[in-house]
Structure formats: structure tokens, C-alpha cells
Design a protein around this motif. Structure first.
Motif, PDB file in Angstrom:
ATOM      1  N   MET A  42      -0.490   0.201  -2.804  1.00 21.28           N
ATOM      2  CA  MET A  42      -1.037  -0.191  -1.491  1.00 21.28           C
ATOM      3  C   MET A  42      -0.208   0.449  -0.371  1.00 21.28           C
ATOM      4  SD  MET A  42      -3.696  -1.874  -2.165  1.00 21.28           S
ATOM      5  CE  MET A  42      -4.394  -3.053  -1.056  1.00 21.28           C
ATOM      6  N   ASP A  43       1.104   0.450  -0.547  1.00 14.94           N
ATOM      7  CA  ASP A  43       1.995   1.100   0.432  1.00 14.94           C
ATOM      8  C   ASP A  43       1.630   2.568   0.592  1.00 14.94           C
ATOM      9  OD1 ASP A  43       3.583  -0.904   1.198  1.00 14.94           O
ATOM     10  OD2 ASP A  43       5.381  -0.293   0.086  1.00 14.94           O
ATOM     11  N   GLU A  44       1.442   3.193  -0.570  1.00 18.58           N
ATOM     12  CA  GLU A  44       1.160   4.634  -0.548  1.00 18.58           C
ATOM     13  C   GLU A  44      -0.146   4.954   0.177  1.00 18.58           C
ATOM     14  OE1 GLU A  44       0.849   6.818  -4.195  1.00 18.58           O
ATOM     15  OE2 GLU A  44       2.786   7.758  -3.859  1.00 18.58           O
ATOM     16  N   ILE A  45      -1.137   4.039   0.045  1.00 24.49           N
ATOM     17  CA  ILE A  45      -2.412   4.310   0.737  1.00 24.49           C
ATOM     18  C   ILE A  45      -2.432   3.638   2.120  1.00 24.49           C
ATOM     19  CG2 ILE A  45      -3.717   4.745  -1.391  1.00 24.49           C
ATOM     20  CD1 ILE A  45      -4.960   1.924  -1.059  1.00 24.49           C
ATOM     21  N   ASN A  46      -1.248   3.247   2.579  1.00 27.02           N
ATOM     22  CA  ASN A  46      -1.084   2.702   3.939  1.00 27.02           C
ATOM     23  C   ASN A  46      -1.833   1.403   4.201  1.00 27.02           C
ATOM     24  OD1 ASN A  46       0.691   4.679   4.877  1.00 27.02           O
ATOM     25  ND2 ASN A  46      -1.059   6.090   5.051  1.00 27.02           N
ATOM     26  N   VAL A  47      -1.894   0.560   3.184  1.00 25.81           N
ATOM     27  CA  VAL A  47      -2.451  -0.787   3.405  1.00 25.81           C
ATOM     28  C   VAL A  47      -1.265  -1.753   3.312  1.00 25.81           C
ATOM     29  CG1 VAL A  47      -4.059  -2.556   2.585  1.00 25.81           C
ATOM     30  CG2 VAL A  47      -4.657  -0.131   2.354  1.00 25.81           C
ATOM     31  N   ALA A  48      -1.013  -2.443   4.405  1.00 26.14           N
ATOM     32  CA  ALA A  48       0.148  -3.338   4.421  1.00 26.14           C
ATOM     33  C   ALA A  48      -0.112  -4.557   3.529  1.00 26.14           C
ATOM     34  CB  ALA A  48       0.417  -3.793   5.850  1.00 26.14           C
ATOM     35  N   SER A  49       0.837  -4.849   2.669  1.00 28.44           N
ATOM     36  CA  SER A  49       0.697  -6.050   1.832  1.00 28.44           C
ATOM     37  C   SER A  49       2.064  -6.676   1.637  1.00 28.44           C
ATOM     38  CB  SER A  49       0.088  -5.684   0.475  1.00 28.44           C
ATOM     39  OG  SER A  49       0.997  -4.905  -0.266  1.00 28.44           O
ATOM     40  N   SER A  50       2.051  -7.938   1.288  1.00 26.54           N
ATOM     41  CA  SER A  50       3.312  -8.635   1.115  1.00 26.54           C
ATOM     42  C   SER A  50       3.344  -9.256  -0.280  1.00 26.54           C
ATOM     43  CB  SER A  50       3.394  -9.695   2.215  1.00 26.54           C
ATOM     44  OG  SER A  50       4.493 -10.497   1.998  1.00 26.54           O
ATOM     45  N   LEU A  51       4.355  -8.886  -1.063  1.00 32.98           N
ATOM     46  CA  LEU A  51       4.441  -9.369  -2.453  1.00 32.98           C
ATOM     47  C   LEU A  51       5.133 -10.728  -2.480  1.00 32.98           C
ATOM     48  CD1 LEU A  51       4.052  -8.831  -5.481  1.00 32.98           C
ATOM     49  CD2 LEU A  51       6.174  -7.537  -5.465  1.00 32.98           C
ATOM     50  N   LYS A  64      -8.784 -12.702  -7.613  1.00 32.83           N
ATOM     51  CA  LYS A  64      -8.012 -12.528  -8.850  1.00 32.83           C
ATOM     52  C   LYS A  64      -8.598 -11.375  -9.670  1.00 32.83           C
ATOM     53  CE  LYS A  64      -7.607 -13.246 -13.472  1.00 32.83           C
ATOM     54  NZ  LYS A  64      -8.514 -13.164 -14.618  1.00 32.83           N
ATOM     55  N   PHE A  65      -7.729 -10.493 -10.135  1.00 31.18           N
ATOM     56  CA  PHE A  65      -8.174  -9.379 -10.970  1.00 31.18           C
ATOM     57  C   PHE A  65      -7.522  -9.504 -12.347  1.00 31.18           C
ATOM     58  CE2 PHE A  65      -8.803  -8.126  -6.664  1.00 31.18           C
ATOM     59  CZ  PHE A  65     -10.016  -7.435  -6.684  1.00 31.18           C
ATOM     60  N   GLY A  66      -8.348  -9.453 -13.392  1.00 27.42           N
ATOM     61  CA  GLY A  66      -7.862  -9.650 -14.754  1.00 27.42           C
ATOM     62  C   GLY A  66      -7.256  -8.394 -15.355  1.00 27.42           C
ATOM     63  N   GLY A  67      -6.853  -8.500 -16.622  1.00 24.73           N
ATOM     64  CA  GLY A  67      -6.110  -7.442 -17.303  1.00 24.73           C
ATOM     65  C   GLY A  67      -6.838  -6.110 -17.362  1.00 24.73           C
ATOM     66  N   THR A  68      -8.144  -6.131 -17.658  1.00 22.62           N
ATOM     67  CA  THR A  68      -8.880  -4.862 -17.737  1.00 22.62           C
ATOM     68  C   THR A  68      -9.026  -4.265 -16.349  1.00 22.62           C
ATOM     69  OG1 THR A  68     -10.181  -6.072 -19.359  1.00 22.62           O
ATOM     70  CG2 THR A  68     -10.826  -3.823 -18.945  1.00 22.62           C
ATOM     71  N   SER A  69      -9.185  -5.137 -15.349  1.00 24.01           N
ATOM     72  CA  SER A  69      -9.373  -4.655 -13.969  1.00 24.01           C
ATOM     73  C   SER A  69      -8.154  -3.889 -13.465  1.00 24.01           C
ATOM     74  CB  SER A  69      -9.656  -5.837 -13.031  1.00 24.01           C
ATOM     75  OG  SER A  69     -10.786  -6.545 -13.450  1.00 24.01           O
ATOM     76  N   VAL A  70      -6.962  -4.224 -13.996  1.00 25.71           N
ATOM     77  CA  VAL A  70      -5.763  -3.459 -13.598  1.00 25.71           C
ATOM     78  C   VAL A  70      -5.223  -2.664 -14.796  1.00 25.71           C
ATOM     79  CG1 VAL A  70      -5.073  -4.964 -11.686  1.00 25.71           C
ATOM     80  CG2 VAL A  70      -4.275  -5.530 -13.987  1.00 25.71           C
ATOM     81  N   GLY A  71      -6.123  -2.356 -15.757  1.00 26.73           N
ATOM     82  CA  GLY A  71      -5.690  -1.787 -17.039  1.00 26.73           C
ATOM     83  C   GLY A  71      -5.351  -0.309 -17.033  1.00 26.73           C
ATOM     84  N   THR A  72      -5.824   0.457 -16.036  1.00 32.42           N
ATOM     85  CA  THR A  72      -5.545   1.902 -15.982  1.00 32.42           C
ATOM     86  C   THR A  72      -5.255   2.293 -14.526  1.00 32.42           C
ATOM     87  OG1 THR A  72      -7.854   2.462 -15.520  1.00 32.42           O
ATOM     88  CG2 THR A  72      -7.228   2.388 -17.850  1.00 32.42           C
ATOM     89  N   PRO A  73      -4.643   3.458 -14.311  1.00 39.92           N
ATOM     90  CA  PRO A  73      -4.413   3.894 -12.925  1.00 39.92           C
ATOM     91  C   PRO A  73      -5.719   3.957 -12.133  1.00 39.92           C
ATOM     92  CG  PRO A  73      -3.208   5.291 -14.453  1.00 39.92           C
ATOM     93  CD  PRO A  73      -4.036   4.377 -15.293  1.00 39.92           C
ATOM     94  N   GLU A  74      -6.799   4.420 -12.772  1.00 36.35           N
ATOM     95  CA  GLU A  74      -8.087   4.518 -12.051  1.00 36.35           C
ATOM     96  C   GLU A  74      -8.558   3.137 -11.638  1.00 36.35           C
ATOM     97  OE1 GLU A  74      -8.013   5.896 -15.453  1.00 36.35           O
ATOM     98  OE2 GLU A  74      -6.960   7.452 -14.329  1.00 36.35           O
ATOM     99  N   SER A  75      -8.449   2.169 -12.560  1.00 37.22           N
ATOM    100  CA  SER A  75      -8.965   0.837 -12.215  1.00 37.22           C
ATOM    101  C   SER A  75      -8.074   0.164 -11.162  1.00 37.22           C
ATOM    102  CB  SER A  75      -9.154  -0.043 -13.455  1.00 37.22           C
ATOM    103  OG  SER A  75      -7.949  -0.205 -14.120  1.00 37.22           O
ATOM    104  N   ILE A  76      -6.773   0.449 -11.190  1.00 39.72           N
ATOM    105  CA  ILE A  76      -5.901  -0.106 -10.140  1.00 39.72           C
ATOM    106  C   ILE A  76      -6.337   0.452  -8.776  1.00 39.72           C
ATOM    107  CG2 ILE A  76      -3.524  -0.159  -9.223  1.00 39.72           C
ATOM    108  CD1 ILE A  76      -2.533  -0.190 -12.141  1.00 39.72           C
ATOM    109  N   LYS A  77      -6.686   1.744  -8.749  1.00 39.55           N
ATOM    110  CA  LYS A  77      -7.150   2.340  -7.479  1.00 39.55           C
ATOM    111  C   LYS A  77      -8.467   1.691  -7.048  1.00 39.55           C
ATOM    112  CE  LYS A  77      -4.932   6.787  -8.304  1.00 39.55           C
ATOM    113  NZ  LYS A  77      -5.099   8.167  -8.756  1.00 39.55           N
ATOM    114  N   GLU A  78      -9.322   1.402  -8.015  1.00 39.82           N
ATOM    115  CA  GLU A  78     -10.605   0.737  -7.728  1.00 39.82           C
ATOM    116  C   GLU A  78     -10.347  -0.655  -7.131  1.00 39.82           C
ATOM    117  OE1 GLU A  78     -13.401   2.370  -8.014  1.00 39.82           O
ATOM    118  OE2 GLU A  78     -14.389   0.578  -7.185  1.00 39.82           O
ATOM    119  N   VAL A  79      -9.388  -1.379  -7.734  1.00 38.72           N
ATOM    120  CA  VAL A  79      -9.040  -2.713  -7.232  1.00 38.72           C
ATOM    121  C   VAL A  79      -8.558  -2.609  -5.776  1.00 38.72           C
ATOM    122  CG1 VAL A  79      -7.387  -4.625  -7.458  1.00 38.72           C
ATOM    123  CG2 VAL A  79      -8.535  -3.740  -9.485  1.00 38.72           C
ATOM    124  N   ALA A  80      -7.736  -1.600  -5.513  1.00 40.67           N
ATOM    125  CA  ALA A  80      -7.225  -1.416  -4.139  1.00 40.67           C
ATOM    126  C   ALA A  80      -8.385  -1.209  -3.171  1.00 40.67           C
ATOM    127  CB  ALA A  80      -6.265  -0.230  -4.103  1.00 40.67           C
TER     128      ALA A  80
END
Ligand code: ADP
Ligand code: ASP
Ligand code: MG
Length: 445
Positions: free
Chosen positions: A134-143, A5-21
Motif C-alpha cells: 500500500m505504501d508503494e502504491i501511495n495509499v496511506a494505511s496504518s498497521l 476481511k480478505f481470506g487466505g486465497t484472496s491474499v495467496g499470490t502477489p497478483e491477488s494481493i494487488k487485486e485486494v489493494a
């Protein structure tokens, strides 16, 4: 399977979303990723529903526009290809158009289900943007839509049987999928309307999912390196605990340690699924593991819960007369209001509640049994640890630390894992700091 689970700050910016990925991709095995809304989004969506509720449509639209600007920037910075940028832009436009459709004179009234649907858009946005990345970086995921499996019953409690069955089926039907992404916080209720698990509820979603699939581990990724020994928002020099028991974590979460939603430890504890608290911005640090483990005795951590009301009932007759407490408890049961703490004396009983919805009705009925005093703006300070008989000196250090702070109630011995004090909220920060100095010197040794 692991739940991450990733909280609000962890997905709070484009950079942090990339970090989460990156973090997600680096963890082996099959996973369910649970995301919160990007930080501040849920607060702003609540503001929007408040403005709409007050027919203040201009402010509502202006607030939606602030959000739109922010998400447009996220789309511009997060995605590499024109194609994904177009896809993401169309998605956010559709979501914000939906919200705006309620923000004008004569629009459909925002009843509770609609309000919750508006608030749910935060998690719907973050999970969609994340899977597009995730799609863009070629990691398959299912929403996965949380509405397909996360459900609460008529009493507002999670419907564990339904969650287990629905998730089990979804996973069975997709044997090749090893990365699911879903929304935290949001759910359906017993009549099929959109609802949620209350503020901070994504932790609860993760724990419910982890328990439902009997996960190997639940990881809660946030903006701090684990459960600290005291509230870092008010006390300097706090430190992360390496390992805490389910009981300690449950007490701390319930009594105000914001890092975890108040109920979030319970499902994991029931199924004995370890919970690892980790820092998204410092993934190398060990974090805190919550498990069914032996921990040192003495005070281990302190938390504080505000918004407490103390109700004191002074009996007209002898307090401990047969049935007196039962009569009092029945009133709270009738108004579905739970009691957190209780202390008794020969002539009076004091108890605390954190939900004042029916305070007036409860007070009126209690007056049938004695004189009633109500004090609001109180805080419960909870000291969690092992206070079994073998521990000496812990209580002395607690009370020595509190010499300058009036204590309204004390609870000791209800369980081996908690000592709680009720104080005026205005003394909270002073109390947390004084206890930090006085208590840990003794118990760390
Ligand atoms: P998220 O958005 O990831 O769910 P939260 O803001 O809900 O994050 O929780 C993390 C915050 O909890 C930390 O930034 C910290 O300020 C606060 N916090 C309060 N008490 C504690 C504690 N005892 N240990 C760690 N963090 C705590
Ligand atoms: N987005 C929700 C909130 O802000 C749930 C969560 O972050 O856990 O309360
Ligand atoms: Mg949180």
C-alpha cells in the motif's frame, strides 16, 4: 466505518494481493482491513510446530525453508522498488529466523504460547507485506497489531468489552487515519499469551471488530461468490443466495458451511451489522448479504458438519423420571463439552458432541445412569431455512430424498430455522447430493 476481511486465497499470490489493494482503494469511506495468512501458510506453520514438538528438527527446518522460498518469490514479484524489496526481505528473514530459533536441539521448548506465536506469524507476514505494498502504491494505511485489542477470556470466549474499549481508544487517538490494516485470527488470551480464534478465525475477528465499532457493514471477501445453497466442494450446480438472514447464516456456519467460521455470525447479529460475502476474483458479482431480513420460507441451504459423536444413554429406570436429563446434562457441563443435538424416547436419550476430549470420562460417568453406546464418525446435515408452520411440504421432500440413506437422529422444531439429521459420515456426499435434487425443486417454487 466498514470492515473488509480478505481470506487466505484472496491474499495467496502477489497478483491477488494487488487485486485486494485495488478493491480496498475502490471502497469509499474509512475502513479496517482484516487479513488472513496467505493460503497454506497456517497449515505449514502447524506442520512446523508438530515437527518441533516431535524433536524432528530437520523436517521442521526443511518446511521453514519451503516457506522462505515462497515468500522470497512473493517479495520479488510484489514490490517495484529496491528499497521496499530490501525492507520486505529483512522483515521475512527476521520472522523466519524467529521460527527457526525453536527448531534445534536444546532450543527453548515449544510450549503452547510459543506454538501459537509460531502459528501467528502467517497473519503477521501477510499484513506487513500488504501495508508495504500500500505504501508503494501511495495509499496511506496504518498497521494495527491485533494483540493490542483482540483478546479472549479464561473460557476462550472473546472479551467483547475489552475489544470494544481498546479499539474505540485506538480509533479516537488517530482521527485522520481512514485505513487500518490488522491481522485476523490472532489474539492474546486472559494471561497475555499469544492465542488464536481457531482455524478459519479471521472471519470471527472481522465480525468481532465490526460489532465493536458498530460498523456500517462487514465485508467478507473470499474465493466464491457468496453463500451457496449447498456445499460446492461436494455438490455440482450449487448457486449463490442473494440474501440470507442472520439466523440462517448462523446455522449454516455452525453446521459446516466453510465459507464462514462457526461463530462468526453471532457478533454481527447481536449488533445488527450486515455482513456482505463477496468474491475477490469476481468483484462484480453481487455476493450474499446477511441481514435482519425477511426471507422466503422452506429449505434455503444445506451444510454438513463432520467429526460428530453420538452418545445414546438407555435408562435403567424410566427415562423421564424427574431429574434424569438434568443429571445427564450436569456431566457434560462438568467436562465443558457442549451438546449439539438431542433426541429422546421413552427409554433412551441420544445426543451429539463435536469435541471428544473428555469422551472417556463422560462415558464412565453416564454409565451410572444407564447403558451407554458411543458412535463416532457421524455427520450432522443441517437444512437451514424458515420452517415455521406456514411451510408445507418441506419435511416430506427432505425425507423422500433420504430414502436410501440411514438416518441416525432427526431434530425438527428446536428453532424455526433448522432441520438437522445425523448420518454416518460415509453417506455424507450421497446425502448432500440427494437432498440437493429432492429439496430445492419443492422449495424454490
Ligand atoms: P477464506 O480463505 O477466504 O476464508 P475458505 O476456504 O475458508 O475461504 O471458505 C471459502 C470456501 O468455502 C469456498 O471455496 C467453498 O469451497 C467453501 N464452502 C463450503 N460450503 C459453502 C457454501 N455453502 N457456500 C459457499 N462456499 C462454501
Ligand atoms: N489463517 C487462519 C487459518 O488458516 C485463519 C483464517 O484463515 O481465517 O485457519
Ligand atoms: Mg475461511
Amino acid at each position: 466505518m466498514k470492515v473488509l476481511k480478505f481470506g487466505g486465497t484472496s491474499v495467496g499470490t502477489p497478483e491477488s494481493i494487488k487485486e485486494v489493494a485495488k478493491i480496498v482503494s475502490g471502497i469509499e469511506g474509512s475502513k479496517i482491513v482484516v487479513l488472513s495468512a496467505m493460503s497454506q501458510t497456517t497449515n505449514m506453520l502447524h506442520k512446523i510446530t508438530d515437527f518441533i514438538g516431535a524433536s524432528n528438527f530437520d523436517e521442521a527446518i526443511a518446511t521453514v525453508d519451503v516457506l522462505i522460498d515462497r515468500y522470497k518469490k512473493v517479495v520479488a514479484e510484489l514490490f517495484e522498488t529496491e528499497n521496499t524489496r530490501n525492507q520486505a526481505s529483512a522483515f521475512i528473514e527476521e520472522r523466519f529466523d524467529f521460527i527457526k530459533s525453536y527448531a534445534h536441539e536444546g532450543s527453548v521448548p515449544v510450549i503452547e504460547g510459543v506454538e501459537k506465536n509460531i502459528v501467528a506469524q502467517g497473519e503477521i507476514l501477510s499484513t506487513n507485506l500488504f501495508t508495504m505494498h500500500m505504501d508503494e502504491i501511495n495509499v496511506a494505511s496504518s498497521l494495527l497489531s491485533a494483540f493490542d485489542f483482540m483478546r479472549i477470556d479464561a473460557a476462550g470466549e472473546p472479551d467483547s468489552a475489552f475489544i470494544t474499549e481498546s479499539l474505540g481508544e485506538i480509533i479516537k487517538e488517530n482521527p485522520e487515519t481512514d485505513l487500518y490494516v490488522t491481522q485476523g485470527y490472532i489474539c492474546l488470551n486472559d494471561v497475555g499469551d499469544i492465542d488464536n480464534l481457531k482455524r478459519g478465525g479471521s472471519d470471527y475477528s472481522a465480525s468481532l471488530i465490526g460489532a465493536a465499532i458498530q460498523a456500517e457493514e462487514i465485508q467478507i471477501w473470499t474465493d466464491i461468490d457468496g453463500m451457496h445453497n449447498n456445499d460446492p466442494r461436494y455438490v455440482d450446480g450449487t448457486f449463490s443466495l442473494k440474501e440470507i438472514s442472520f439466523d440462517e447464516a448462523a446455522e449454516l456456519a455452525y453446521f459446516g458451511a466453510k465459507i464462514l467460521h462457526p461463530q462468526s455470525v453471532i457478533p454481527a447479529k447481536e449488533k445488527n451489522v450486515p455482513v456482505l460475502l463477496k468474491d475477490t476474483f469476481n468483484p462484480e458479482s453481487a455476493g450474499t448479504i446477511i441481514c435482519n431480513c425477511e426471507v422466503p420460507s422452506g429449505v434455503r441451504a444445506i451444510a454438513a458438519k463432520d467429526g460428530i459423536t453420538v452418545i445414546k444413554i438407555k435408562s435403567y429406570r424410566m427415562l423421564m423420571a424427574y431429574g434424569f436429563l438434568n443429571n445427564i446434562f450436569e456431566i457434560f457441563e462438568k467436562y465443558r463439552t457442549s451438546i449439539d443435538m438431542i433426541t429422546t424416547s421413552e427409554v433412551a436419550v441420544s445426543l451429539t458432541i463435536d469435541d471428544n476430549t473428555y469422551l472417556e470420562e463422560i462415558t464412565k460417568e453416564l454409565e451410572g445412569f444407564g447403558s451407554v453406546e458411543v458412535e463416532t464418525e457421524q455427520t450432522i446435515v443441517c437444512l437451514a431455512g424458515d420452517f415455521s408452520q406456514k411451510e408445507k411440504g418441506a419435511s416430506a421432500s427432505i425425507f423422500n430424498s433420504m430414502t436410501n440413506i440411514p438416518i441416525r437422529m432427526i431434530s425438527y422444531g428446536g428453532s424455526n430455522y433448522n432441520v438437522s439429521l445425523v448420518i454416518n459420515t460415509e453417506n455424507k456426499i450421497e446425502a448432500l447430493r440427494a437432498l440437493n435434487e429432492g429439496v430445492f425443486e419443492v422449495s424454490v417454487s
